[in-house]
Design a protein around this motif. Structure first.
Motif: not given
Length: 290
Positions: A19-21, A59-69, A86-88, A274-282
């Motif tokens: 959560d980017v803030e 750690t070769d991790t891709r993730a999702t960054f929920f970011t404030l406008g 390569g992140h969402e 094992d971690w990845g982007r949230v859109d892939h889990v969705a």
């Protein structure tokens, strides 16, 4: 055991999210630091998020960054670096206003303003949303409808537990469809279940409680063939951030405790699961719910 000759099913991939803030935009300080003062305060979000990006690269991790406008508008180069790695990119709203303090029309406008800033900065379509302070709950029966009408594919805005700061205890623990006529899914953040009690695992809870609790929660979710959803904030890897001396004691304890331990704990968590982007889990959960 799988039948002889059959491949064992791969364990579910879990969603890692940030959560980017800024350090001063958190719910703990919303009654202490005025929004009108934000631009005069020490901005640390870019350096802190770069530290997170380095940890993910290590750690070769891709993730999702929920970011404030608000952040994307002021730091477009940071948003571009996140996308290039390569992140969402996903939305955390414009300026961390809790959803239950808005009307449906105000929420719709907040979504549009934030999405425009994030997409302009990153050049990537925004299809995921997380409410500030997990503020979609029983008080916002219209929120998921607004998200669906605005074209979002998923939300990760619910903490399925009872807590003094937030929570929707009646929410399902795993992915669910809040609207009968929409493909939108809600991905609650992961909690550990012990009998009838649910315990939070992300953010400050991860910092202050044993890491084993999160490992247990992820294991529980994976054994039920779902992907866990974990979250934290860039300011949580910054032990040198300014101290807000006039904030309530409880807020200061929650915000500042064990900041120096966070990076090491995260590194361990990233290597144990094992971690990845949230859109892939969705997408996986949407297929399951189809």
């Amino acid at each position: 055991m799988p039948p002889e000759g059959a491949a064992a099913a791969a364990p579910p991939r879990n969603g890692m999210s940030v959560d980017v803030e800024e350090w001063f935009q958190v719910g703990a300080f919303e009654k202490t630091i005025a929004k009108s003062d934000w631009d005069s305060l020490d901005s640390r979000v870019e350096a802190n998020t770069d530290a997170v990006l380095s940890l993910f690269a290590e750690t070769d991790t891709r993730a999702t960054f929920f970011t404030l406008g608000w952040v994307a508008h002021r730091h477009p180069a940071l948003i571009r670096r996140i996308v290039d790695a390569g992140h969402e990119m996903a939305s955390h709203g414009w300026d961390h206003q809790r959803v239950f303090t808005m009307t449906a029309d105000q929420f719709r406008a907040d979504l549009a303003r934030a999405r425009a800033a994030i997409e302009d900065a990153g050049g990537q379509a925004v299809t995921g949303y997380r409410a500030p302070s997990f503020s979609i709950d029983r008080r916002t029966p219209w929120a998921h409808m607004v998200l669906a009408e605005s074209g979002y594919r998923y939300s990760s805005s619910v903490a399925p537990l009872r807590h003094d700061h937030y929570g929707w205890a009646e929410s399902p623990r795993y992915a669910w469809r809040p609207l009968a006529d929409s493909g939108l899914i809600e991905l609650p953040v992961t909690v550990a279940q012990f009998g009838a009690r649910r315990l939070a695992t992300g953010g400050g809870f991860f910092r202050m409680l044993p890491a084993k609790l999160t490992d247990v929660a992820v294991g529980q979710v994976n054994r039920d063939a779902h992907g866990a959803i974990f979250y934290f904030h860039p300011w949580e890897v910054d032990p040198d951030q300014p101290r807000v001396a006039d904030a309530p004691l409880r807020s200061r304890v929650r915000h500042y405790s064990r900041l120096g331990a966070m990076a090491g704990k995260l590194r361990g968590l990233l290597t144990r699961h094992d971690w990845g982007r949230v859109d892939h889990v969705a997408a996986e959960e949407a297929a399951r719910l189809a």
